[in-house]
Design an enzyme around this catalytic site. Structure first.
Site, PDB file in Angstrom:
ATOM      1  N   HIS A 100      18.306 -29.175  15.054  1.00 32.53           N
ATOM      2  CA  HIS A 100      17.426 -28.763  16.165  1.00 32.53           C
ATOM      3  C   HIS A 100      16.213 -28.034  15.613  1.00 32.53           C
ATOM      4  O   HIS A 100      16.169 -27.661  14.437  1.00 32.53           O
ATOM      5  CB  HIS A 100      18.160 -27.840  17.143  1.00 32.53           C
ATOM      6  CG  HIS A 100      18.576 -26.520  16.560  1.00 32.53           C
ATOM      7  ND1 HIS A 100      19.609 -26.393  15.655  1.00 32.53           N
ATOM      8  CD2 HIS A 100      18.091 -25.264  16.738  1.00 32.53           C
ATOM      9  CE1 HIS A 100      19.750 -25.136  15.314  1.00 32.53           C
ATOM     10  NE2 HIS A 100      18.821 -24.417  15.947  1.00 32.53           N
ATOM     11  N   ASP A 102      14.044 -24.582  16.970  1.00 31.03           N
ATOM     12  CA  ASP A 102      14.278 -23.530  17.959  1.00 31.03           C
ATOM     13  C   ASP A 102      13.276 -23.590  19.103  1.00 31.03           C
ATOM     14  O   ASP A 102      12.067 -23.727  18.874  1.00 31.03           O
ATOM     15  CB  ASP A 102      14.168 -22.145  17.286  1.00 31.03           C
ATOM     16  CG  ASP A 102      15.292 -21.921  16.286  1.00 31.03           C
ATOM     17  OD1 ASP A 102      16.381 -22.480  16.467  1.00 31.03           O
ATOM     18  OD2 ASP A 102      15.055 -21.187  15.299  1.00 31.03           O
ATOM     19  N   HIS A 256      16.565 -27.562  11.629  1.00 29.63           N
ATOM     20  CA  HIS A 256      17.562 -26.887  10.790  1.00 29.63           C
ATOM     21  C   HIS A 256      18.957 -27.083  11.377  1.00 29.63           C
ATOM     22  O   HIS A 256      19.104 -27.468  12.547  1.00 29.63           O
ATOM     23  CB  HIS A 256      17.232 -25.403  10.587  1.00 29.63           C
ATOM     24  CG  HIS A 256      17.115 -24.628  11.852  1.00 29.63           C
ATOM     25  ND1 HIS A 256      16.028 -24.691  12.697  1.00 29.63           N
ATOM     26  CD2 HIS A 256      17.968 -23.745  12.438  1.00 29.63           C
ATOM     27  CE1 HIS A 256      16.203 -23.909  13.728  1.00 29.63           C
ATOM     28  NE2 HIS A 256      17.376 -23.320  13.603  1.00 29.63           N
ATOM     29  N   ARG A 271      18.143 -12.788  13.732  1.00 26.85           N
ATOM     30  CA  ARG A 271      16.971 -13.672  13.809  1.00 26.85           C
ATOM     31  C   ARG A 271      15.917 -13.091  14.728  1.00 26.85           C
ATOM     32  O   ARG A 271      16.237 -12.649  15.831  1.00 26.85           O
ATOM     33  CB  ARG A 271      17.407 -15.047  14.339  1.00 26.85           C
ATOM     34  CG  ARG A 271      16.302 -16.090  14.261  1.00 26.85           C
ATOM     35  CD  ARG A 271      16.774 -17.435  14.800  1.00 26.85           C
ATOM     36  NE  ARG A 271      16.341 -17.609  16.174  1.00 26.85           N
ATOM     37  CZ  ARG A 271      16.724 -18.602  16.955  1.00 26.85           C
ATOM     38  NH1 ARG A 271      17.556 -19.524  16.513  1.00 26.85           N
ATOM     39  NH2 ARG A 271      16.267 -18.687  18.183  1.00 26.85           N
TER      40      ARG A 271
HETATM   41  C1  SIN Z   1      19.852 -20.931  14.026  1.00 33.15           C
HETATM   42  O1  SIN Z   1      19.951 -22.041  14.534  1.00 33.15           O
HETATM   43  O2  SIN Z   1      18.890 -20.209  14.198  1.00 33.15           O
HETATM   44  C2  SIN Z   1      20.979 -20.445  13.133  1.00 33.15           C
HETATM   45  C3  SIN Z   1      20.778 -20.835  11.709  1.00 33.15           C
HETATM   46  C4  SIN Z   1      21.832 -20.257  10.821  1.00 33.15           C
HETATM   47  O3  SIN Z   1      22.604 -19.419  11.258  1.00 33.15           O
HETATM   48  O4  SIN Z   1      21.874 -20.639   9.647  1.00 33.15           O
END
Ligand code: SIN
Length: 293
Positions: A100, A102, A256, A271
């Site tokens: 995906h 974000d 990612h 995050r």
């Molecule tokens: C996310 O999708 O922001 C999580 C990525 C992660 O935890 O590595």
């Protein structure tokens, strides 16, 4: 403090590790500009051995744009813009465990995300990244032309509705379900990067539900092709976390995937997600999708 950044590429398509900067500190405009230039050049950048308090992570993120407050995931009590991404040993499901980018489901999608590793499992828990610029560049001229004329509809409904997989329980993360149907927003399928002009595909399996003006059934074959194509190994890099590592990725040109391969162990990340400055939204804000039946 030395302000000379050492930048080392880590894979062919995207990714670079940056040394020589302590991002917990108040950084000069020159260093921030160098970090931004590295992000533009490499699409995802990594820092090692950082020690960030929530305040410091928020301050660093805010140098790149206004910070997003996630509509469906609760932030920290004192820092609503800081999301804790936690998988406890007993949890089955991880957050972000599928390809995906974000927040593409928003009218003004996030430009970047900055993820800091607080606690990592002894093994596993890497994150994969895929360059959507490389994915676009590998297409034929004919398909590029077709896609440039298309827009796609993005929605959080599948991920954050009661039936969606993100709504399943994780012990330490509060996911707020979308009330009724989450909004549907339309964005270009090919997105020129606002700072570099480099074009990237901007559809993703988590949030893109159809092409604008097409039915979901009509859209599926071409979307399925793109979703397969966009994760081809040659477009990817893989980051192995250590405590104190930071990844900063560009959501406009990178997918990612957080690997869920560490059963019985704890993984704890924080995050912040950077929104565009209102005046720099290259695509214009998305517009609300119209229903097609
Ligand atoms: C996310 O999708 O922001 C999580 C990525 C992660 O935890 O590595």
């Amino acid at each position: 403090m030395s302000e000379t950044l050492k930048i080392r590429r880590t894979a062919g398509a995207l990714g670079a590790e940056i040394e020589g900067v302590d991002i917990s500190r108040e950084l000069s405009d020159r260093v921030i500009a160098a970090i931004r230039a590295a992000l533009n050049a490499h699409q995802v950048i990594f820092f090692r051995d950082q020690q960030l308090t929530p305040d410091q992570q928020v301050r660093f993120g805010a140098r790149f744009g206004p910070l997003n407050i996630h509509p469906y995931v609760a932030g920290m009590t004192d820092h609503p813009e800081l999301m804790e991404i936690i998988k406890e040993p007993q949890d089955k499901l991880n957050f972000g465990g599928g390809w995906h980018s974000d927040m593409s489901f928003l009218e003004r999608p996030a430009i970047g995300s900055i993820l800091y590793a607080v606690e990592i499992p002894e093994w596993g828990g890497d994150t994969l990244f895929a360059s959507q610029a490389a994915a676009y560049e590998a297409l034929s001229p004919g398909l590029k032309r077709t896609l440039e004329g298309l827009k796609a509809v993005h929605s959080a409904n599948r991920e954050y509705s009661a039936a969606g997989h993100s709504a399943q329980k994780r012990s330490s993360m509060a996911i707020a379900e979308a009330e009724g149907l989450a909004g549907e927003y339309v964005h270009p399928v090919v997105l020129p990067h606002p700072e570099t002009g480099r074009k990237a595909l901007y559809v993703n399996p988590a949030f893109t539900i159809r092409f604008d003006g097409w039915t979901a059934r009509e859209s599926k074959p071409l979307l399925d092709f793109l979703f397969q194509h966009c994760r081809y190994e040659a477009f990817t890099c893989r980051f192995q976390w250590a405590k104190g590592s930071v990844a900063f990725w560009d959501n406009r040109s990178v997918w990612h995937f957080a690997l869920n391969d560490y059963p019985g162990q704890r993984r704890h990340m924080r995050r912040v997600t950077v929104d565009p400055w209102p005046e720099t939204m290259a695509t214009g804000a998305g517009r609300r999708a119209e229903a097609v039946s």
